[in-house]
Write a protein that holds these residues in place. Structure first.
Motif, PDB file in Angstrom:
ATOM      1  N   THR A 159      -4.561  -3.553  12.469  1.00  0.00           N
ATOM      2  CA  THR A 159      -3.464  -3.885  11.390  1.00  0.00           C
ATOM      3  C   THR A 159      -2.103  -3.070  12.642  1.00  0.00           C
ATOM      4  OG1 THR A 159      -5.388  -3.124   9.621  1.00  0.00           O
ATOM      5  CG2 THR A 159      -1.999  -2.384   9.729  1.00  0.00           C
ATOM      6  N   ALA A 160      -2.654  -2.040  13.188  1.00  0.00           N
ATOM      7  CA  ALA A 160      -1.239  -1.473  13.771  1.00  0.00           C
ATOM      8  C   ALA A 160      -0.792  -3.188  15.040  1.00  0.00           C
ATOM      9  CB  ALA A 160      -1.703  -0.938  14.934  1.00  0.00           C
ATOM     10  N   GLU A 161      -1.673  -3.369  15.743  1.00  0.00           N
ATOM     11  CA  GLU A 161      -1.763  -4.872  16.715  1.00  0.00           C
ATOM     12  C   GLU A 161      -0.812  -6.048  15.639  1.00  0.00           C
ATOM     13  OE1 GLU A 161      -5.734  -5.422  17.983  1.00  0.00           O
ATOM     14  OE2 GLU A 161      -5.329  -4.069  20.197  1.00  0.00           O
ATOM     15  N   ARG A 162      -1.369  -6.295  14.539  1.00  0.00           N
ATOM     16  CA  ARG A 162      -0.721  -7.452  13.628  1.00  0.00           C
ATOM     17  C   ARG A 162       0.309  -7.160  13.616  1.00  0.00           C
ATOM     18  NH1 ARG A 162      -5.187 -10.448  10.256  1.00  0.00           N
ATOM     19  NH2 ARG A 162      -3.755 -11.785  10.860  1.00  0.00           N
ATOM     20  N   ILE A 163       0.962  -5.891  12.735  1.00  0.00           N
ATOM     21  CA  ILE A 163       2.779  -5.488  12.705  1.00  0.00           C
ATOM     22  C   ILE A 163       3.493  -4.950  14.175  1.00  0.00           C
ATOM     23  CG2 ILE A 163       2.061  -5.579  10.167  1.00  0.00           C
ATOM     24  CD1 ILE A 163       2.814  -2.080  10.804  1.00  0.00           C
ATOM     25  N   GLY A 164       3.283  -4.860  15.342  1.00  0.00           N
ATOM     26  CA  GLY A 164       3.681  -4.268  16.318  1.00  0.00           C
ATOM     27  C   GLY A 164       3.873  -2.846  16.208  1.00  0.00           C
ATOM     28  N   VAL A 165       2.574  -1.903  15.762  1.00  0.00           N
ATOM     29  CA  VAL A 165       3.000  -0.599  16.394  1.00  0.00           C
ATOM     30  C   VAL A 165       1.438  -0.168  16.217  1.00  0.00           C
ATOM     31  CG1 VAL A 165       4.776  -0.701  13.991  1.00  0.00           C
ATOM     32  CG2 VAL A 165       2.292   0.250  13.860  1.00  0.00           C
ATOM     33  N   THR A 166       1.784   1.069  16.786  1.00  0.00           N
ATOM     34  CA  THR A 166       0.473   2.311  17.158  1.00  0.00           C
ATOM     35  C   THR A 166      -0.537   2.187  16.188  1.00  0.00           C
ATOM     36  OG1 THR A 166       1.281   4.391  17.395  1.00  0.00           O
ATOM     37  CG2 THR A 166       2.002   2.162  19.454  1.00  0.00           C
ATOM     38  N   LYS A 167      -1.755   2.219  16.631  1.00  0.00           N
ATOM     39  CA  LYS A 167      -2.875   3.252  15.193  1.00  0.00           C
ATOM     40  C   LYS A 167      -2.062   4.706  15.377  1.00  0.00           C
ATOM     41  CE  LYS A 167      -7.055   4.492  15.892  1.00  0.00           C
ATOM     42  NZ  LYS A 167      -7.455   6.094  15.284  1.00  0.00           N
ATOM     43  N   SER A 168      -2.172   4.719  15.893  1.00  0.00           N
ATOM     44  CA  SER A 168      -1.430   6.397  15.765  1.00  0.00           C
ATOM     45  C   SER A 168      -0.088   5.991  14.152  1.00  0.00           C
ATOM     46  CB  SER A 168      -0.877   7.508  16.313  1.00  0.00           C
ATOM     47  OG  SER A 168       0.099   6.769  17.163  1.00  0.00           O
ATOM     48  N   VAL A 169       0.755   5.018  14.366  1.00  0.00           N
ATOM     49  CA  VAL A 169       1.339   5.310  12.458  1.00  0.00           C
ATOM     50  C   VAL A 169       0.905   4.701  11.801  1.00  0.00           C
ATOM     51  CG1 VAL A 169       3.291   3.433  11.828  1.00  0.00           C
ATOM     52  CG2 VAL A 169       3.528   4.406  14.328  1.00  0.00           C
ATOM     53  N   ILE A 170      -0.140   3.382  11.586  1.00  0.00           N
ATOM     54  CA  ILE A 170      -1.274   3.649  10.751  1.00  0.00           C
ATOM     55  C   ILE A 170      -1.997   4.268  10.324  1.00  0.00           C
ATOM     56  CG2 ILE A 170      -3.289   2.022   9.998  1.00  0.00           C
ATOM     57  CD1 ILE A 170      -0.136   0.389  10.587  1.00  0.00           C
ATOM     58  N   SER A 171      -2.264   5.651  10.943  1.00  0.00           N
ATOM     59  CA  SER A 171      -3.012   7.129  10.365  1.00  0.00           C
ATOM     60  C   SER A 171      -2.145   7.625  10.061  1.00  0.00           C
ATOM     61  CB  SER A 171      -3.509   7.659  11.868  1.00  0.00           C
ATOM     62  OG  SER A 171      -3.857   8.529  11.116  1.00  0.00           O
ATOM     63  N   PHE A 172      -0.826   7.805  10.805  1.00  0.00           N
ATOM     64  CA  PHE A 172       0.003   8.770   9.803  1.00  0.00           C
ATOM     65  C   PHE A 172      -0.096   7.700   8.554  1.00  0.00           C
ATOM     66  CE2 PHE A 172       1.737   9.795  14.335  1.00  0.00           C
ATOM     67  CZ  PHE A 172       1.531  11.368  14.148  1.00  0.00           C
ATOM     68  N   VAL A 210       8.685  -2.571   8.400  1.00  0.00           N
ATOM     69  CA  VAL A 210       7.737  -2.312   8.615  1.00  0.00           C
ATOM     70  C   VAL A 210       6.304  -2.778   7.233  1.00  0.00           C
ATOM     71  CG1 VAL A 210       5.200  -0.952   9.083  1.00  0.00           C
ATOM     72  CG2 VAL A 210       7.071  -1.052  10.795  1.00  0.00           C
ATOM     73  N   LEU A 211       7.237  -1.619   6.712  1.00  0.00           N
ATOM     74  CA  LEU A 211       6.808  -2.700   5.590  1.00  0.00           C
ATOM     75  C   LEU A 211       7.005  -3.518   4.716  1.00  0.00           C
ATOM     76  CD1 LEU A 211       6.041  -1.035   2.600  1.00  0.00           C
ATOM     77  CD2 LEU A 211       8.299  -1.098   1.337  1.00  0.00           C
ATOM     78  N   ILE A 212       8.033  -5.136   5.327  1.00  0.00           N
ATOM     79  CA  ILE A 212       7.923  -5.925   5.173  1.00  0.00           C
ATOM     80  C   ILE A 212       6.908  -6.508   5.710  1.00  0.00           C
ATOM     81  CG2 ILE A 212       9.310  -8.184   5.658  1.00  0.00           C
ATOM     82  CD1 ILE A 212      11.442  -6.434   4.911  1.00  0.00           C
ATOM     83  N   LYS A 213       6.259  -6.261   6.479  1.00  0.00           N
ATOM     84  CA  LYS A 213       4.895  -7.088   7.748  1.00  0.00           C
ATOM     85  C   LYS A 213       3.645  -6.568   7.260  1.00  0.00           C
ATOM     86  CE  LYS A 213       8.025  -6.436  12.262  1.00  0.00           C
ATOM     87  NZ  LYS A 213       7.939  -5.999  13.311  1.00  0.00           N
ATOM     88  N   LEU A 214       3.769  -5.665   6.276  1.00  0.00           N
ATOM     89  CA  LEU A 214       2.240  -5.267   6.446  1.00  0.00           C
ATOM     90  C   LEU A 214       2.231  -5.943   4.703  1.00  0.00           C
ATOM     91  CD1 LEU A 214       2.456  -1.081   6.071  1.00  0.00           C
ATOM     92  CD2 LEU A 214       0.171  -2.952   7.260  1.00  0.00           C
ATOM     93  N   ALA A 215       3.073  -5.708   3.992  1.00  0.00           N
ATOM     94  CA  ALA A 215       3.404  -7.303   2.608  1.00  0.00           C
ATOM     95  C   ALA A 215       2.891  -8.247   3.515  1.00  0.00           C
ATOM     96  CB  ALA A 215       4.045  -6.918   1.968  1.00  0.00           C
TER      97      ALA A 215
END
Length: 92
Positions: free
Chosen positions: A21-34, A46-51
């Motif tokens: 998920t992180a790789e697909r939206i350009g953040v780190t794994k720890s960000v998704i975990s947070f 980031v919200l728009i990318k996730l949507a």
């Protein structure tokens, strides 16, 4: 349901790891975990990318709109009609 729980639910439904998920939206794994642990909130970008990634609205991700949508792009009219019939049958 809060944003973190909804994100985790969508990620699992799509068979994705936090890292994927992180790789697909350009953040780190720890960000998704947070996000999932409710320790951070996403930026609007980031919200728009996730949507976009999960084919849902930003309102759905934020828990404002409880209605979930289905992306029917790429389906022809006949397929959409069949899908709507299945949905209606499941509601009964």
């Amino acid at each position: 349901m809060d944003f973190g729980s909804r994100l985790k639910e969508l990620r699992i439904q799509h068979g994705m790891t936090q890292k994927q998920t992180a790789e697909r939206i350009g953040v780190t794994k720890s960000v998704i975990s947070f996000y999932e642990l409710k320790e951070r909130a996403p930026s609007p970008e980031v919200l728009i990318k996730l949507a976009y990634l999960f084919h849902v609205s930003t309102d759905y991700l934020l828990g404002i709109d409880k209605t979930r949508t289905i992306d029917v792009s790429g389906l022809d009219d006949e397929d959409i009609k069949a899908l709507l019939a299945i949905i209606e049958r499941l509601r009964k």
